[in-house]
Enzyme design. Structure first.
Site, PDB file in Angstrom:
ATOM      1  N   ASN A 186      74.498  64.361  12.408  1.00 43.34           N
ATOM      2  CA  ASN A 186      75.221  63.669  12.078  1.00 43.34           C
ATOM      3  C   ASN A 186      74.718  61.976  12.201  1.00 43.34           C
ATOM      4  OD1 ASN A 186      76.814  61.483  12.016  1.00 43.34           O
ATOM      5  ND2 ASN A 186      78.877  62.711  12.640  1.00 43.34           N
ATOM      6  N   LYS A 211      76.079  59.072  12.493  1.00 44.51           N
ATOM      7  CA  LYS A 211      77.402  58.005  12.544  1.00 44.51           C
ATOM      8  C   LYS A 211      76.443  56.596  11.991  1.00 44.51           C
ATOM      9  CE  LYS A 211      78.489  61.660  15.931  1.00 44.51           C
ATOM     10  NZ  LYS A 211      79.448  61.492  17.361  1.00 44.51           N
ATOM     11  N   HIS A 235      86.006  63.906  10.673  1.00 47.80           N
ATOM     12  CA  HIS A 235      85.239  63.799  11.135  1.00 47.80           C
ATOM     13  C   HIS A 235      86.470  63.319  12.612  1.00 47.80           C
ATOM     14  CE1 HIS A 235      82.643  62.740  15.320  1.00 47.80           C
ATOM     15  NE2 HIS A 235      81.505  63.716  14.438  1.00 47.80           N
ATOM     16  N   GLU A 269      86.303  61.345  15.118  1.00 48.88           N
ATOM     17  CA  GLU A 269      85.938  59.881  14.877  1.00 48.88           C
ATOM     18  C   GLU A 269      87.005  59.076  14.610  1.00 48.88           C
ATOM     19  OE1 GLU A 269      81.554  59.771  15.421  1.00 48.88           O
ATOM     20  OE2 GLU A 269      81.802  60.492  17.792  1.00 48.88           O
ATOM     21  N   GLU A 309      84.553  71.064  16.179  1.00 45.45           N
ATOM     22  CA  GLU A 309      84.015  70.257  17.192  1.00 45.45           C
ATOM     23  C   GLU A 309      85.583  69.914  17.864  1.00 45.45           C
ATOM     24  OE1 GLU A 309      80.708  68.164  15.681  1.00 45.45           O
ATOM     25  OE2 GLU A 309      82.472  66.788  14.933  1.00 45.45           O
ATOM     26  N   GLY A 321      79.632  63.963  21.831  1.00 42.97           N
ATOM     27  CA  GLY A 321      79.187  62.833  23.086  1.00 42.97           C
ATOM     28  C   GLY A 321      79.318  62.510  24.045  1.00 42.97           C
ATOM     29  N   SER A 380      77.479  68.125  21.748  1.00 45.00           N
ATOM     30  CA  SER A 380      76.479  67.709  22.288  1.00 45.00           C
ATOM     31  C   SER A 380      75.523  68.771  22.005  1.00 45.00           C
ATOM     32  CB  SER A 380      77.567  68.131  23.855  1.00 45.00           C
ATOM     33  OG  SER A 380      78.248  66.713  24.049  1.00 45.00           O
TER      34      SER A 380
HETATM   35  P1  PGA Z   1      76.824  65.056  19.374  1.00 40.48           P
HETATM   36  O1  PGA Z   1      78.232  64.821  18.542  1.00 40.48           O
HETATM   37  O2  PGA Z   1      76.097  66.155  19.793  1.00 40.48           O
HETATM   38  O3  PGA Z   1      76.903  63.290  19.609  1.00 40.48           O
HETATM   39  O4  PGA Z   1      77.995  65.069  20.518  1.00 40.48           O
HETATM   40  C1  PGA Z   1      78.532  65.439  17.123  1.00 40.48           C
HETATM   41  C2  PGA Z   1      79.486  65.085  16.302  1.00 40.48           C
HETATM   42  O5  PGA Z   1      80.143  64.126  16.394  1.00 40.48           O
HETATM   43  O6  PGA Z   1      79.470  65.593  15.123  1.00 40.48           O
END
Ligand code: PGA
Length: 247
Positions: free
Chosen positions: A8, A10, A91, A93, A161, A167, A207
């Site tokens: 992803n 982003k 997601h 976010e 998640e 992140g 992560s």
């Molecule tokens: P990350 O993000 O691997 O940077 O923690 C995962 C995600 O948001 O799908």
């Protein structure tokens, strides 16, 4: 079941990064038992899908309507037309920053399926919710309201998640991931049926890195990963997608 490893990106990437995308497609498509895919900013989907021939490129969202007066939005058909074969929906976010509700997520997932896209529906609890022992209840509520009414494992995956792991560098332990995934599989059996539950891929996200992917992938109910930061570099993402081969 074949594992599914999805990057992803982003809000990262421009035409300067097409060579990195090509390297990702080349290096991460090598594991015989793994499907790999990369979910890109919409502006890169067409260019990337043309460049990687056959490697799965996806979007990160879509609108629930087919067309109309929705300034700045993209329909599922538009993603598909640009070359996407999958999309992430719900997601955390977007749930947080765009105030997406479970009902929106369900409608988007259904719209994506109608347009022929594979769909990854994301769920996961915050740190507060985990610390107050509500994690599984939160996931239950999210899935109950955001899963499409009918599903088939060919087009639906679920990504667990935990928000506190995204992140942050704080990955869930193998046991925490397995507990949540087994719980989700049980819910899928209740919502749909045992066969659908057994065949639906449940991805862990938060992560995931080259250094922790191997343990996660040994968990019986972890069927893949949704990878943010570590998907930006071909070497890291390829190491993740080739987890067993180099473990
Ligand atoms: P990350 O993000 O691997 O940077 O923690 C995962 C995600 O948001 O799908």
């Amino acid at each position: 079941m074949r594992k599914l490893i999805v990057g992803n990106w982003k809000m990262n990437g421009t035409s300067r990064d097409v060579s990195e995308i090509m390297a990702i497609a080349e290096l991460s498509g090598m594991h015989a038992a793994v499907d790999a895919a990369l979910c890109l900013p919409a502006t890169l989907i067409y260019r990337a899908s043309q460049a990687v021939g056959g490697f799965a490129i996806g979007g990160q969202d879509c609108h629930m309507m087919e067309a109309g007066a929705y300034t700045g939005c993209l329909s599922a058909e538009m993603l598909s037309d640009a070359g996407a074969v999958l999309t992430i929906i719900g997601h955390s976010e977007r749930r947080a920053a765009q105030h997406e509700q479970d009902a929106d997520i369900r409608a988007k997932a259904e719209a994506a399926q109608v347009a022929g896209l594979q769909v990854i529906v994301c769920v996961g609890e915050t740190l507060d919710e985990r610390e107050s022992k509500k994690a599984l209840n939160v996931v239950l509520g999210q899935l109950h309201l955001s899963l499409p009414d009918t599903a088939a494992s060919q087009w639906l995956s679920v990504a667990y998640e935990p928000v506190w792991a995204i992140g942050t560098g704080k990955v869930a332990t193998d046991e925490q991931a397995q507990e949540a995934h087994a719980f989700i599989r049980g819910l899928l059996a209740e919502f749909y049926d045992a066969q659908t539950a057994a065949a639906t891929r449940i991805l862990y996200g938060g992560s995931v890195k080259p250094g922790n992917v191997d343990g996660l992938m040994t968990q019986p109910d972890v069927d893949g990963a949704l990878v943010g930061g570590a998907s930006l570099k071909a070497d890291d993402f390829a190491r993740i997608a080739n987890f067993e081969a180099v473990a």
